[in-house]
Design an enzyme around this catalytic site. Structure first.
Site, PDB file in Angstrom:
ATOM      1  CE1 TYR A   1      -3.154  -2.911   0.229  1.00  0.00           C
ATOM      2  CE2 TYR A   1      -3.578  -2.381   2.526  1.00  0.00           C
ATOM      3  CZ  TYR A   1      -3.823  -3.155   1.411  1.00  0.00           C
ATOM      4  OH  TYR A   1      -4.748  -4.178   1.481  1.00  0.00           O
TER       5      TYR A   1
ATOM      6  CB  ALA B   1     -19.521  -2.389  -3.761  1.00  0.00           C
TER       7      ALA B   1
ATOM      8  CD  GLU C   1     -22.465   8.716  11.745  1.00  0.00           C
ATOM      9  OE1 GLU C   1     -23.514   8.112  11.449  1.00  0.00           O
ATOM     10  OE2 GLU C   1     -22.293   9.286  12.835  1.00  0.00           O
TER      11      GLU C   1
END
Length: 328
Positions: free
Chosen positions: A44, A199, A285
């Site tokens: 990464y 997704a 959230e």
């Protein structure tokens, strides 16, 4: 080992999409939300993401964290031995990861993909030595097929350890692991830490059919995010269907993202869902999806809404493992 239902992952964000101070704020928001499991990989941002995560976790009680990283993809100058699952690369890669993460060990060290160019016996032998050396507590894999999992677990047990996890793509739309990988994993005692539960943002409903992607969204990121979400966004019919999930989310008092993550966690073979963030409030959230129970009738309605768009072909798992890494 116990992990949190939500794992914070820093693929496509730390070291590339967001500044380091924002990345650190996201990690601290995850900790504040009760998340103690963190996933990264040496590939990464070409090792930078590991460094950012290590710095962000500095000062935390190490024993209270579960830190995952991976080995396989080309890193550094990307030479012939800077990639794959050869003994040479694995033994060198783990040392680099530990330095960047500022830790003496990782809780889970994962084969990021299957390496067709290295004998599996060599790979498993190297992982066994890393466990014995105390540099990794557990070993897992990512995007391995059912046959690869069975062969790997057989050799791992002979070597005195076990593969404990698989990290596949899995969400309401992409369900290719259900036919073969999940039954094999259940037999082998392998849990799933799944990535892309929303997704790549498609299941949040923010990408509207016939309209340009919102500014600042992953679909507008030219550093890698756009490429990952593009295939979903080209399917206008899918985007229409996703909008029909809104009444279901509203009925449960959830955001669309929370619904998608809760759906993944509803499946008993999923140990944890990987969630990334480019802003602290996103992780705050999305972590609220943990513990949500979706009634059976709404699970059926979700399948009905997405009928015709659900991908189940198990060969797509194998498709993520290139036949050869030797390109030089």
């Amino acid at each position: 080992m116990q992990v949190t239902e939500i794992t914070y992952g820093n693929w496509l964000t730390h070291g590339s999409q967001v500044e380091n101070d924002t990345a650190t704020a996201c990690v601290h928001a995850a900790l504040d939300a009760g998340i103690t499991t963190f996933d990264t990989a040496d590939v990464y941002a070409n090792t930078v993401a590991e460094s950012v995560l290590g710095e962000a976790l500095k000062g935390q009680r190490r024993e209270s964290l579960e830190i995952f990283t991976k080995v396989h993809g080309a890193i550094g100058p990307k030479g012939p031995n800077d990639r794959g699952l050869s003994r040479k690369h694995i033994m060198e890669a783990i040392n680099g990861s530990l330095t960047r993460l500022q830790t003496d060990y990782v809780d889970l060290y994962q084969a990021h993909r299957y390496d067709h160019s290295t004998p599996l016996e060599e790979t498993i032998g190297a992982f066994a030595d890393i466990v014995r050396q105390g540099k990794a507590i557990y070993i897992g894999v990512s995007e391995w097929t059912a046959a690869q999992l069975r062969a790997g677990q057989h050799l791992a047990r002979q070597a005195g350890f076990a593969l404990v996890s698989n990290q596949p793509e899995y969400n309401m739309i992409h369900r290719v692991i259900e036919t073969e990988v999940i039954p094999a994993s259940v037999d082998l005692g392998i849990g799933q830490v799944v990535w892309s539960p929303i997704a790549q943002g498609t299941l949040t409903g923010k990408y509207l059919p016939g309209q340009p992607a919102p500014a600042g969204s992953r679909a507008t990121d030219e550093k890698g995010g756009q490429r990952m979400v593009d295939s979903w966004l080209k399917n206008e019919a899918l985007l229409v269907a996703v909008q029909d999930l809104r009444p279901i989310a509203a009925e449960l008092g959830l955001t669309m993202a929370q619904l998608a993550i809760a759906w993944v966690l509803q499946n008993k073979y999923v140990s944890s869902a990987l969630v990334g963030a480019s802003r602290p409030e996103q992780i705050t959230e999305n972590a609220k999806a943990s513990g949500v129970q979706i009634p059976d009738e709404l699970m059926v309605r979700i399948d009905e809404v997405l009928a015709g768009h659900i991908v189940t072909d198990p060969s797509l798992t194998a498709g993520r493992s290139p036949a050869s890494l030797r390109t030089w």
